[in-house]
Write a protein that holds these residues in place. Structure first.
Motif, PDB file in Angstrom:
ATOM      1  N   GLN A 194    -111.998 -17.534  10.603  1.00  0.00           N
ATOM      2  CA  GLN A 194    -110.656 -18.128  10.625  1.00  0.00           C
ATOM      3  C   GLN A 194    -110.137 -18.340   9.217  1.00  0.00           C
ATOM      4  O   GLN A 194    -108.956 -18.103   8.927  1.00  0.00           O
ATOM      5  CB  GLN A 194    -110.709 -19.472  11.363  1.00  0.00           C
ATOM      6  CG  GLN A 194    -109.364 -20.193  11.438  1.00  0.00           C
ATOM      7  CD  GLN A 194    -109.481 -21.537  12.139  1.00  0.00           C
ATOM      8  OE1 GLN A 194    -110.549 -21.893  12.625  1.00  0.00           O
ATOM      9  NE2 GLN A 194    -108.399 -22.270  12.171  1.00  0.00           N
TER      10      GLN A 194
ATOM     11  N   ASP B 151    -110.691 -15.521  15.850  1.00  0.00           N
ATOM     12  CA  ASP B 151    -110.449 -16.472  16.919  1.00  0.00           C
ATOM     13  C   ASP B 151    -109.032 -16.387  17.455  1.00  0.00           C
ATOM     14  O   ASP B 151    -108.565 -17.262  18.172  1.00  0.00           O
ATOM     15  CB  ASP B 151    -110.729 -17.907  16.438  1.00  0.00           C
ATOM     16  CG  ASP B 151    -109.859 -18.279  15.253  1.00  0.00           C
ATOM     17  OD1 ASP B 151    -109.120 -17.394  14.794  1.00  0.00           O
ATOM     18  OD2 ASP B 151    -109.911 -19.438  14.810  1.00  0.00           O
ATOM     19  N   GLY B 152    -108.319 -15.351  17.077  1.00  0.00           N
ATOM     20  CA  GLY B 152    -106.971 -15.166  17.586  1.00  0.00           C
ATOM     21  C   GLY B 152    -105.941 -16.081  16.965  1.00  0.00           C
ATOM     22  O   GLY B 152    -104.833 -16.195  17.471  1.00  0.00           O
ATOM     23  N   HIS B 153    -106.272 -16.729  15.904  1.00  0.00           N
ATOM     24  CA  HIS B 153    -105.336 -17.657  15.276  1.00  0.00           C
ATOM     25  C   HIS B 153    -104.722 -16.994  14.052  1.00  0.00           C
ATOM     26  O   HIS B 153    -105.419 -16.488  13.200  1.00  0.00           O
ATOM     27  CB  HIS B 153    -106.052 -18.941  14.864  1.00  0.00           C
ATOM     28  CG  HIS B 153    -105.122 -19.960  14.283  1.00  0.00           C
ATOM     29  ND1 HIS B 153    -104.398 -20.806  15.066  1.00  0.00           N
ATOM     30  CD2 HIS B 153    -104.802 -20.239  13.003  1.00  0.00           C
ATOM     31  CE1 HIS B 153    -103.673 -21.599  14.299  1.00  0.00           C
ATOM     32  NE2 HIS B 153    -103.909 -21.265  13.036  1.00  0.00           N
TER      33      HIS B 153
ATOM     34  N   SER C  79    -105.987 -28.232  25.387  1.00  0.00           N
ATOM     35  CA  SER C  79    -106.188 -26.854  25.816  1.00  0.00           C
ATOM     36  C   SER C  79    -105.667 -26.638  27.235  1.00  0.00           C
ATOM     37  O   SER C  79    -105.053 -25.599  27.541  1.00  0.00           O
ATOM     38  CB  SER C  79    -107.674 -26.496  25.727  1.00  0.00           C
ATOM     39  OG  SER C  79    -108.135 -26.561  24.388  1.00  0.00           O
TER      40      SER C  79
ATOM     41  N   ALA D  51    -101.109 -21.070  24.716  1.00  0.00           N
ATOM     42  CA  ALA D  51    -102.361 -20.456  24.263  1.00  0.00           C
ATOM     43  C   ALA D  51    -102.907 -19.553  25.352  1.00  0.00           C
ATOM     44  O   ALA D  51    -102.673 -19.771  26.547  1.00  0.00           O
ATOM     45  CB  ALA D  51    -103.380 -21.538  23.915  1.00  0.00           C
TER      46      ALA D  51
ATOM     47  N   GLU E 147    -108.321 -16.340  25.944  1.00  0.00           N
ATOM     48  CA  GLU E 147    -109.234 -15.902  24.887  1.00  0.00           C
ATOM     49  C   GLU E 147    -109.239 -16.896  23.726  1.00  0.00           C
ATOM     50  O   GLU E 147    -110.285 -17.173  23.131  1.00  0.00           O
ATOM     51  CB  GLU E 147    -108.838 -14.510  24.385  1.00  0.00           C
ATOM     52  CG  GLU E 147    -109.073 -13.388  25.386  1.00  0.00           C
ATOM     53  CD  GLU E 147    -107.987 -13.336  26.447  1.00  0.00           C
ATOM     54  OE1 GLU E 147    -106.990 -14.092  26.311  1.00  0.00           O
ATOM     55  OE2 GLU E 147    -108.129 -12.562  27.419  1.00  0.00           O
ATOM     56  N   ARG E 148    -108.075 -17.439  23.414  1.00  0.00           N
ATOM     57  CA  ARG E 148    -107.983 -18.415  22.320  1.00  0.00           C
ATOM     58  C   ARG E 148    -108.717 -19.708  22.673  1.00  0.00           C
ATOM     59  O   ARG E 148    -109.461 -20.266  21.856  1.00  0.00           O
ATOM     60  CB  ARG E 148    -106.505 -18.718  22.024  1.00  0.00           C
ATOM     61  CG  ARG E 148    -106.302 -19.805  20.968  1.00  0.00           C
ATOM     62  CD  ARG E 148    -106.716 -19.297  19.596  1.00  0.00           C
ATOM     63  NE  ARG E 148    -106.524 -20.321  18.599  1.00  0.00           N
ATOM     64  CZ  ARG E 148    -107.474 -21.181  18.209  1.00  0.00           C
ATOM     65  NH1 ARG E 148    -108.665 -21.129  18.783  1.00  0.00           N
ATOM     66  NH2 ARG E 148    -107.231 -22.064  17.276  1.00  0.00           N
TER      67      ARG E 148
ATOM     68  N   THR F 199    -112.596 -19.797  22.389  1.00  0.00           N
ATOM     69  CA  THR F 199    -113.261 -19.998  21.092  1.00  0.00           C
ATOM     70  C   THR F 199    -113.741 -21.429  20.903  1.00  0.00           C
ATOM     71  O   THR F 199    -114.490 -21.707  19.961  1.00  0.00           O
ATOM     72  CB  THR F 199    -112.305 -19.631  19.947  1.00  0.00           C
ATOM     73  OG1 THR F 199    -111.139 -20.469  20.010  1.00  0.00           O
ATOM     74  CG2 THR F 199    -111.887 -18.179  20.035  1.00  0.00           C
TER      75      THR F 199
END
Length: 238
Positions: free
Chosen positions: A98, A105-107, A156, A165, A168-169, A172
């Motif tokens: 990250q 992590d898709g961020h 979340s 979100a 997949e996100r 993590t």
């Protein structure tokens, strides 16, 4: 009037025992020099006292091996700590990915909020790794990680429901949940290994610190952790 034999023997007995003589020592010695019976009594008394006080040490069996064989293992919860170390490494990898790229992590994004999130992930990985190596430190990390997981789960769920979100996100964050579960298992196993009436981790966490510091909360009924263990009243350097 001179010292009689009974008074002489009482004075000699007090002298051998290191007590105060109630007759002048000079008078006792003068009577002892002229009384063979008292001289023999003194010789027998000294021999008996020496035999009682100075004796050869009796041989005792060596029980070191038997005691060590029956002693519980110092390290506990081996597989739980091994799993915790694996979760720590995954968390460190997520934090580094990250921080360096943001793609693992898709961020995506930058700024202070992004660096704070990456720093937290790295710090969490370090904390989990330390807890895996030193099980006595687990209890200090449980409240922080437990609160974080509880708040993160609520956010979340809201982000998934509103589409902010992706699954997949959110996935993590599973290492943090796994770390919390493993921390609890290690902490419970570590507490089960504590000696009766004592506290787990006392040797690791309290070495070099006074056991009776002012204001320290006891382990009695008010503390809710059982009776307070007995402490030494004095310390001596061996």
């Amino acid at each position: 009037m001179g010292v009689v034999c009974e008074t002489c023997r009482e004075a000699l007995s007090a002298r051998m025992d290191g007590e105060v003589e109630h007759v002048a020592p000079a008078e006792v010695d003068a009577h002892l020099a002229g009384c063979a019976e008292c001289a023999r009594w003194q010789a027998r008394a000294q021999a008996l006292t020496r035999a009682l006080r100075v004796r050869p040490a009796e041989a005792s069996p060596d029980l070191v091996g038997a005691v060590l064989a029956d002693a519980p293992p110092r390290r506990v919860a081996v597989w739980q700590r091994t799993g915790l170390a694996g979760v720590a490494l995954v968390q460190l990898w997520l934090g580094l990915a990250q921080l360096l790229g943001g793609g693992a992590d898709g961020h995506a994004g930058s700024g202070h909020l992004f660096t704070e999130s990456a720093a937290w992930n790295l710090a969490l990985g370090v904390g989990l790794l330390v807890a895996a190596l030193r099980e006595a430190r687990v209890g200090a990390l449980l409240p922080a990680l437990g609160g974080f997981v509880a708040v993160l789960a609520a956010f979340s769920a809201y982000d998934l429901a509103t589409g902010v979100a992706t699954l997949e996100r959110v996935a993590t964050h599973l290492p943090a949940v796994a770390g919390l579960v493993l921390l609890h298992l290690v902490d419970r196993a570590h507490r089960d290994q504590a000696p009766p009436g004592g506290r787990a981790g006392a040797d690791d966490d309290e070495r070099g610190r006074s056991d009776d510091e002012p204001g320290e909360r006891g382990d009695g009924p008010s503390g809710g952790r059982g009776p307070r263990p007995l402490r030494p009243t004095a310390r001596h350097v061996a």
